[in-house]
Design a protein around this motif. Structure first.
Motif, PDB file in Angstrom:
ATOM      1  N   ILE A 284      33.858   9.729  27.218  1.00 16.50           N
ATOM      2  CA  ILE A 284      34.962  10.668  27.438  1.00 16.50           C
ATOM      3  C   ILE A 284      36.174  10.152  26.660  1.00 16.50           C
ATOM      4  O   ILE A 284      36.662   9.053  26.929  1.00 16.50           O
ATOM      5  CB  ILE A 284      35.299  10.812  28.931  1.00 16.50           C
ATOM      6  CG1 ILE A 284      34.035  11.168  29.731  1.00 16.50           C
ATOM      7  CG2 ILE A 284      36.389  11.839  29.136  1.00 16.50           C
ATOM      8  CD1 ILE A 284      33.399  12.485  29.340  1.00 16.50           C
ATOM      9  N   VAL A 324      39.179  18.290  37.130  1.00 16.91           N
ATOM     10  CA  VAL A 324      38.062  17.457  36.681  1.00 16.91           C
ATOM     11  C   VAL A 324      36.813  18.323  36.636  1.00 16.91           C
ATOM     12  O   VAL A 324      36.371  18.831  37.674  1.00 16.91           O
ATOM     13  CB  VAL A 324      37.864  16.249  37.624  1.00 16.91           C
ATOM     14  CG1 VAL A 324      36.714  15.374  37.134  1.00 16.91           C
ATOM     15  CG2 VAL A 324      39.146  15.428  37.719  1.00 16.91           C
ATOM     16  N   VAL A 353      40.184  16.463  32.881  1.00 16.53           N
ATOM     17  CA  VAL A 353      39.109  15.581  32.417  1.00 16.53           C
ATOM     18  C   VAL A 353      37.856  16.450  32.354  1.00 16.53           C
ATOM     19  O   VAL A 353      37.458  17.043  33.370  1.00 16.53           O
ATOM     20  CB  VAL A 353      38.893  14.385  33.353  1.00 16.53           C
ATOM     21  CG1 VAL A 353      37.734  13.530  32.847  1.00 16.53           C
ATOM     22  CG2 VAL A 353      40.163  13.554  33.484  1.00 16.53           C
ATOM     23  N   TRP A 372      41.184  14.818  28.588  1.00 14.60           N
ATOM     24  CA  TRP A 372      40.130  13.880  28.187  1.00 14.60           C
ATOM     25  C   TRP A 372      38.824  14.669  28.147  1.00 14.60           C
ATOM     26  O   TRP A 372      38.497  15.396  29.107  1.00 14.60           O
ATOM     27  CB  TRP A 372      40.033  12.728  29.179  1.00 14.60           C
ATOM     28  CG  TRP A 372      41.038  11.635  28.937  1.00 14.60           C
ATOM     29  CD1 TRP A 372      40.780  10.390  28.427  1.00 14.60           C
ATOM     30  CD2 TRP A 372      42.441  11.673  29.200  1.00 14.60           C
ATOM     31  NE1 TRP A 372      41.942   9.664  28.340  1.00 14.60           N
ATOM     32  CE2 TRP A 372      42.980  10.435  28.796  1.00 14.60           C
ATOM     33  CE3 TRP A 372      43.310  12.637  29.701  1.00 14.60           C
ATOM     34  CZ2 TRP A 372      44.333  10.133  28.906  1.00 14.60           C
ATOM     35  CZ3 TRP A 372      44.660  12.343  29.805  1.00 14.60           C
ATOM     36  CH2 TRP A 372      45.147  11.111  29.414  1.00 14.60           C
ATOM     37  N   ALA A 408      43.725   7.814  33.796  1.00 15.87           N
ATOM     38  CA  ALA A 408      43.127   7.918  32.468  1.00 15.87           C
ATOM     39  C   ALA A 408      44.106   7.397  31.423  1.00 15.87           C
ATOM     40  O   ALA A 408      45.317   7.586  31.536  1.00 15.87           O
ATOM     41  CB  ALA A 408      42.764   9.375  32.164  1.00 15.87           C
ATOM     42  N   VAL A 413      38.520   6.731  31.630  1.00 16.71           N
ATOM     43  CA  VAL A 413      38.948   7.392  32.862  1.00 16.71           C
ATOM     44  C   VAL A 413      38.269   6.705  34.036  1.00 16.71           C
ATOM     45  O   VAL A 413      37.109   6.274  33.940  1.00 16.71           O
ATOM     46  CB  VAL A 413      38.547   8.889  32.854  1.00 16.71           C
ATOM     47  CG1 VAL A 413      39.081   9.605  34.096  1.00 16.71           C
ATOM     48  CG2 VAL A 413      39.025   9.575  31.584  1.00 16.71           C
TER      49      VAL A 413
END
Length: 458
Positions: A284, A324, A353, A372, A408, A413
């Motif tokens: 990531i 996320v 993320v 991310w 992160a 992360v």
């Protein structure tokens, strides 16, 4: 006598206050913004706290204890006794002693409720520093059983007892909850009180303390369960007690604004080191150099290349959230771009993320909205579903749960359960402080080398 108290939470404050009343010189250290007890000198660093101390009381919680011990080791002069008062297994206590690199250690097992009995709470101590620790605690009014021997011997006795004491508290909590659900709360409390020596007072104390200290006691019970397994005893009741404490801790823990602020500036690498190098995502990528993010997880699981689940969560997003997304590691189609990012940013969302792809990367950087992601793709997403919100998701090989703390930066992360956040923050900061100390030493060596080289050249 000068002592240092590392960790000024409830128990640390109680022991620090008792030591001040005894007339001792007391320094305290805690990375959290907690009150400093009257008469205690608040130290800015571990080094400042332990300077000149004959005895160091470690009350940081078990998750931070090993890293704090490693940070303490180079600061001690060999005569300072470290009293490890954190709950843990015998193996854990030996690991803490090893991290202290030869410093005399007292493994201190607290055998009662410190909030209830204060510094007079009965103790069992073992290890090379046990006699010094025992003398100090007896001066504070405690009944102390000094085993001598090795670190871990006191812990073994405590954990044998923990299954009974924590199990009793857990059973009281569950019985009261059952009574209230049936409309019989007062009756259930009366039945419990009738069976206890101090009646209602004992029942209320056990009920309240189980709720208040659920996170710490869940870890203690996990250690007690592991000890039973090592001894060949099937831990049926201990596992159930552990599970109830874990559930209570998760029910109570929240990632507040204060928590988010406390974690700002702590590198992901330091958090990973404090976790025995576990829990860091792989694959990531950070959106740009210098990007950093701390927030509260809102989880989304989508089909590969489909973003309808992300679209649907926008209205539910709150300030401080991090979205996320488990995109099944599919990078063929972008799940988000500048338009969704702008709508989330307007809701106060801190970033995203994705275990999937994004697009409009340059626009996202200009907006200052960090995402991310596993990759990039110009191809747009499908919008067919299915999706799920609020479920555990897999991101780069790491599980994230709804409500987790998300941290992160350029290295990766990580996700932190709210119940483990206080202890892990202390451990991560200890790693950060130790790295800073080593970096200063290296810089000094480099400067000395350069100075010597220049002198030689002249």
């Amino acid at each position: 006598m000068r002592i240092a108290v590392i960790g000024l939470g409830e128990a640390g404050a109680i022991y620090a206050t008792a030591a001040v009343r005894q007339g001792w010189d007391v320094a305290g250290f805690d990375p959290f913004d907690v009150p400093t007890p009257d008469g205690v000198e608040r130290a800015a660093t571990l080094a400042e706290a332990v300077d000149g101390a004959a005895l160091v009381l470690g009350l940081t919680g078990s998750k931070a204890a090993r890293d704090i011990a490693s940070a303490l080791a180079p600061l001690l002069d060999g005569s300072t006794v470290v009293a490890d008062m954190n709950s843990g297994s015998a193996r854990f206590k030996r690991d803490v002693a090893a991290a202290l690199d030869g410093a005399p250690v007292a493994d201190v097992a607290v055998m009662g409720s410190v909030p209830a009995y204060g510094a007079r709470t009965p103790l069992i101590v073992s290890g090379a520093g046990s006699s010094v620790a025992a003398e100090a605690f007896r001066s504070l009014g405690a009944e102390v059983e000094d085993l001598g021997g090795e670190p871990g011997e006191a812990a073994t006795r405590k954990l044998v007892r923990s299954g009974w004491m924590k199990g009793l508290g857990a059973l009281i909590v569950e019985t009261v909850e059952a009574g209230e659900a049936a409309g019989l709360g007062d009756w259930a409390r009366a039945q419990i009180a009738a069976e206890l020596a101090d009646g209602e007072a004992s029942a209320e104390r056990l009920h309240a303390s189980t709720l208040k200290h659920a996170a710490r006691r869940s870890r203690e019970m996990a250690d007690a369960t592991a000890q039973l397994e090592d001894l060949g005893v099937l831990p049926i009741m201990s596992r159930a007690t552990t599970a109830l404490h874990e559930q209570l801790a998760e029910n109570q823990a929240l990632v507040t604004r204060e928590v988010l602020e406390a974690w700002a500036g702590l590198p992901v690498a330091n958090i990973g080191d404090a976790r025995e190098r576990l829990g860091i995502t792989t694959g990531i990528q950070a959106p740009w150099a210098g990007a950093h993010l701390v927030g509260r997880a809102r989880t989304v699981q989508v089909a590969g290349g489909d973003n309808v689940g992300i679209q649907r969560i926008i209205d539910e997003a709150r300030p401080g959230d991090v979205i996320v997304v488990d995109g099944q590691a599919d990078v063929a189609r972008a799940l988000v771009g500048e338009l969704i990012a702008g709508r989330l940013q307007a809701k106060g969302v801190r970033g995203m993320v994705l275990d999937g792809a994004l697009r409009d990367a340059e626009d996202l950087q200009e907006m200052g909205f960090p995402i991310w992601a596993r990759g990039r793709s110009a191809a747009g997403p499908y919008k067919n579903g299915p999706f799920r919100h609020g479920v555990p998701v897999a991101i780069g090989g790491v599980v994230c749960m709804e409500g987790d703390l998300v941290v992160a930066d350029g290295d990766g992360v990580t996700f932190v359960r709210p119940s483990e956040a206080p202890a892990l923050l202390a451990a991560g900061r200890a790693v950060q402080e130790e790295e800073a100390r080593r970096r200063r030493r290296i810089e000094a060596d480099v400067a000395a080398y350069r100075a010597a080289t220049e002198t030689g050249a002249a």
